[in-house]
Design a protein around this motif. Sequence first.
Motif, mmCIF file in Angstrom:
data_model
loop_
_atom_site.group_PDB
_atom_site.id
_atom_site.type_symbol
_atom_site.label_atom_id
_atom_site.label_comp_id
_atom_site.label_asym_id
_atom_site.label_seq_id
_atom_site.Cartn_x
_atom_site.Cartn_y
_atom_site.Cartn_z
ATOM 1 N N VAL A 477 6.728 44.799 45.316
ATOM 2 C CA VAL A 477 5.334 44.504 45.632
ATOM 3 C C VAL A 477 4.402 45.021 44.546
ATOM 4 C CG1 VAL A 477 5.811 44.597 48.116
ATOM 5 C CG2 VAL A 477 5.008 46.652 46.941
ATOM 6 N N ALA A 478 3.205 44.451 44.536
ATOM 7 C CA ALA A 478 2.165 44.902 43.614
ATOM 8 C C ALA A 478 1.635 46.265 44.060
ATOM 9 C CB ALA A 478 1.040 43.871 43.573
ATOM 10 N N ALA A 479 0.913 46.923 43.162
ATOM 11 C CA ALA A 479 0.447 48.289 43.436
ATOM 12 C C ALA A 479 -0.533 48.337 44.597
ATOM 13 C CB ALA A 479 -0.183 48.887 42.188
ATOM 14 N N GLY A 480 -1.414 47.342 44.701
ATOM 15 C CA GLY A 480 -2.390 47.337 45.792
ATOM 16 C C GLY A 480 -3.257 48.579 45.771
ATOM 17 N N THR A 481 -3.540 49.143 46.915
ATOM 18 C CA THR A 481 -4.397 50.329 46.991
ATOM 19 C C THR A 481 -3.634 51.622 46.717
ATOM 20 O OG1 THR A 481 -4.039 50.463 49.384
ATOM 21 C CG2 THR A 481 -5.953 49.237 48.643
ATOM 22 N N HIS A 486 0.274 59.059 44.265
ATOM 23 C CA HIS A 486 1.649 59.417 43.927
ATOM 24 C C HIS A 486 2.589 58.718 44.910
ATOM 25 C CE1 HIS A 486 5.297 61.787 43.272
ATOM 26 N NE2 HIS A 486 4.727 62.284 42.155
ATOM 27 N N PRO A 487 3.647 58.075 44.414
ATOM 28 C CA PRO A 487 4.538 57.308 45.309
ATOM 29 C C PRO A 487 5.136 58.138 46.446
ATOM 30 C CG PRO A 487 5.049 56.875 43.004
ATOM 31 C CD PRO A 487 4.086 58.022 43.020
ATOM 32 N N ALA A 521 -2.360 50.188 37.910
ATOM 33 C CA ALA A 521 -2.687 48.879 38.476
ATOM 34 C C ALA A 521 -1.620 47.836 38.172
ATOM 35 C CB ALA A 521 -4.042 48.415 37.964
ATOM 36 N N ASP A 522 -0.975 47.929 36.997
ATOM 37 C CA ASP A 522 0.020 46.913 36.657
ATOM 38 C C ASP A 522 1.440 47.331 37.002
ATOM 39 O OD1 ASP A 522 0.122 48.927 34.820
ATOM 40 O OD2 ASP A 522 0.202 47.641 33.042
ATOM 41 N N ASP A 523 1.597 48.440 37.721
ATOM 42 C CA ASP A 523 2.932 48.849 38.171
ATOM 43 C C ASP A 523 3.422 47.931 39.291
ATOM 44 O OD1 ASP A 523 3.036 50.959 36.427
ATOM 45 O OD2 ASP A 523 2.478 52.484 37.913
ATOM 46 N N VAL A 524 4.734 47.825 39.373
ATOM 47 C CA VAL A 524 5.357 47.123 40.493
ATOM 48 C C VAL A 524 6.178 48.155 41.270
ATOM 49 C CG1 VAL A 524 7.043 45.379 41.181
ATOM 50 C CG2 VAL A 524 5.431 44.896 39.324
ATOM 51 N N LEU A 525 5.974 48.201 42.587
ATOM 52 C CA LEU A 525 6.645 49.197 43.415
ATOM 53 C C LEU A 525 7.806 48.562 44.179
ATOM 54 C CD1 LEU A 525 3.880 50.482 42.753
ATOM 55 C CD2 LEU A 525 3.873 51.457 45.050
ATOM 56 N N PHE A 526 8.899 49.323 44.294
ATOM 57 C CA PHE A 526 10.036 48.906 45.113
ATOM 58 C C PHE A 526 9.985 49.720 46.410
ATOM 59 C CE2 PHE A 526 11.243 47.842 40.828
ATOM 60 C CZ PHE A 526 11.870 46.610 40.965
ATOM 61 N N VAL A 527 9.744 49.024 47.509
ATOM 62 C CA VAL A 527 9.555 49.674 48.800
ATOM 63 C C VAL A 527 10.700 49.271 49.719
ATOM 64 C CG1 VAL A 527 7.968 50.053 50.710
ATOM 65 C CG2 VAL A 527 7.070 49.523 48.444
ATOM 66 N N CYS A 528 11.278 50.268 50.417
ATOM 67 C CA CYS A 528 12.433 50.009 51.282
ATOM 68 C C CYS A 528 12.081 50.328 52.728
ATOM 69 C CB CYS A 528 13.624 50.853 50.845
ATOM 70 S SG CYS A 528 15.176 50.408 51.675
ATOM 71 N N TYR A 541 -1.534 48.932 52.591
ATOM 72 C CA TYR A 541 -1.891 49.119 51.180
ATOM 73 C C TYR A 541 -2.365 47.833 50.515
ATOM 74 C CZ TYR A 541 0.075 53.719 51.833
ATOM 75 O OH TYR A 541 0.317 54.995 52.287
ATOM 76 N N ARG A 542 -2.677 46.845 51.341
ATOM 77 C CA ARG A 542 -3.319 45.603 50.884
ATOM 78 C C ARG A 542 -2.645 45.049 49.636
ATOM 79 N NH1 ARG A 542 -9.603 47.706 51.398
ATOM 80 N NH2 ARG A 542 -9.434 48.393 53.575
#
Length: 556
Positions: A477-481, A486-487, A521-528, A541-542
């Motif tokens: 997913v995109a970074a969003g809010t 910190h992740p 802002a341009d990071d991509v997050l891997f969420v499980c 997190y929109r």
Amino acid sequence: MVGHFKRSTKRLFILLLSLPLVILAGALLYMSGMSYLEHSPRDFWTSLEWAAETLTTTGYGSDSHWTHPAMILFVIFFELVGMSFYVLVFPVFFLPYFEERFEVRLPARLPAMAGRVLIHRYDPAVDSLVEELRRVGTAFVILEQDERQARRLRDRGYDVVFGTLDEQPGILAGVEAAQALITNADDHADATFIMMARERGYRGPILALAENPLHRQPMEKIGATAVFTPSHVLGAALASRASSRISPKVEGLQLLGERVGIADFRVQSSSPLAGKRLGDLRLRARYGATVIGQWIGGRFAPAEGPETSIEPGAILVVAGAHANLARVERLATPLRRHGPIVVAGHGIVGRKVVEMLRDAGETAIVIDIRPDAAVDVVGNVLEHATLDDAQVRKASAVVLALSNDSAGVFATAVVRDYAPEVPLIARVNLAPNVARLYQAGADFALSVGQVAGQILAHHLLGEDAVTVEQRLKLARVAAGTMVGGHPWQAGVREKTATAVVAVERGNEVLVEFDQAFQVQADDVLFVCGTAASLKKYMQEYRTTAAERATAPAAQS
């Protein structure tokens, strides 16, 4: 009911006829014995009175002394015959006769069916659906041809109609007003039920549970709205749980590349992790590994924050670089992911499990009590010799596809004691027995009633389909809010029950973050997380799914 009525009447008639015959035979023998053995003759009426008094155990009056041994033995024998009549006559002859006449007759006609669901034949496959119908307040009637089963259902408070389609073709009168029909007999009886309902003008949905998948199309041609094979769905669910080749333990894991993984660890009671809170363990800071959650009693419990406690015996799901996962591995027991999969029981469900495993390239060893060309080990799964022959301790998983719930519970306890580290998956008939399987040591248990209930409730009640097993997913997913946060310290777990396991920045995939790390802002997050928790994360997190379809090679 008619046949049973005639049998009890016949038994009572035989009794009433046999009583005078026995008394008469006893009187004649008594006359002969008194004349030739005791040398004290008795006339017929005196002898008849003696026989009647003895058989009914009411006494002998003055005629109560004999000297010849044969005569004494005869009297004793006749006394025992009288006692036997006294003990057996009422439970065997009289009680069934009067019970049939005074017990409540089961209805043989359908009630007014408007707004009701008609279920043809009851067994464990529809047990969960029946409970769901009761929960939502949908009225239903069960058409049952087994009288004992019908009475048990009536005693549970269900509306029951007793009868058979073949002998009572008019039993479906009024069915055209029903809300829906469900047929759960054998395939031939299902077909008869479907045709008779349509012939009576029923136009609503008819859902059929079939034994053979090849019968789906013929049943649909004669009028079924939909036909399902819950036993095969159950077999597929068990096979997918046993093999990651059929259904990966985490969907989308390939997005992280080869250097980042997700591992399962069984937390033994002796492990330093058992009973500890995540906040005290600080696995992220110490080992660079993220706890996604834990499987407890077949249910996935997401890690929801530092207060989350790791349960002894649970299967812990941890994400991180492989080197970091190896560090956590030393604290807990890893689940074996290599070796054969042992399947105990080669019935309908067991055959489906084996078929799917072998189609996926897994090595399956089949245990069954009956010899068969497809059975590798003939024996009892409760015996250690059988488990030795099947190499259970070397297995990557054991699937208990036994048809009897009591046998399944005991087999679970035996196999768990024999091979404590091997994942144990079990099928159940009745949903209430699932809890017993978990108590006995199963890692995952599922009943045919749960599967059929979920399928039927989805089609009948319009409810969302409930998956037979929770699956973890990895979303990119995109970074969003999350920008600027910190992740690991933005309250993600507490708010959404998900975990950020990695961040893609430029050409790198990062899995460890120091205290100063901030999401850009341009990071991509891997969420499980589960499908529901991921949806909650994206709302919180929109954010939306990242545009890039694949990730670059991961760097640890």
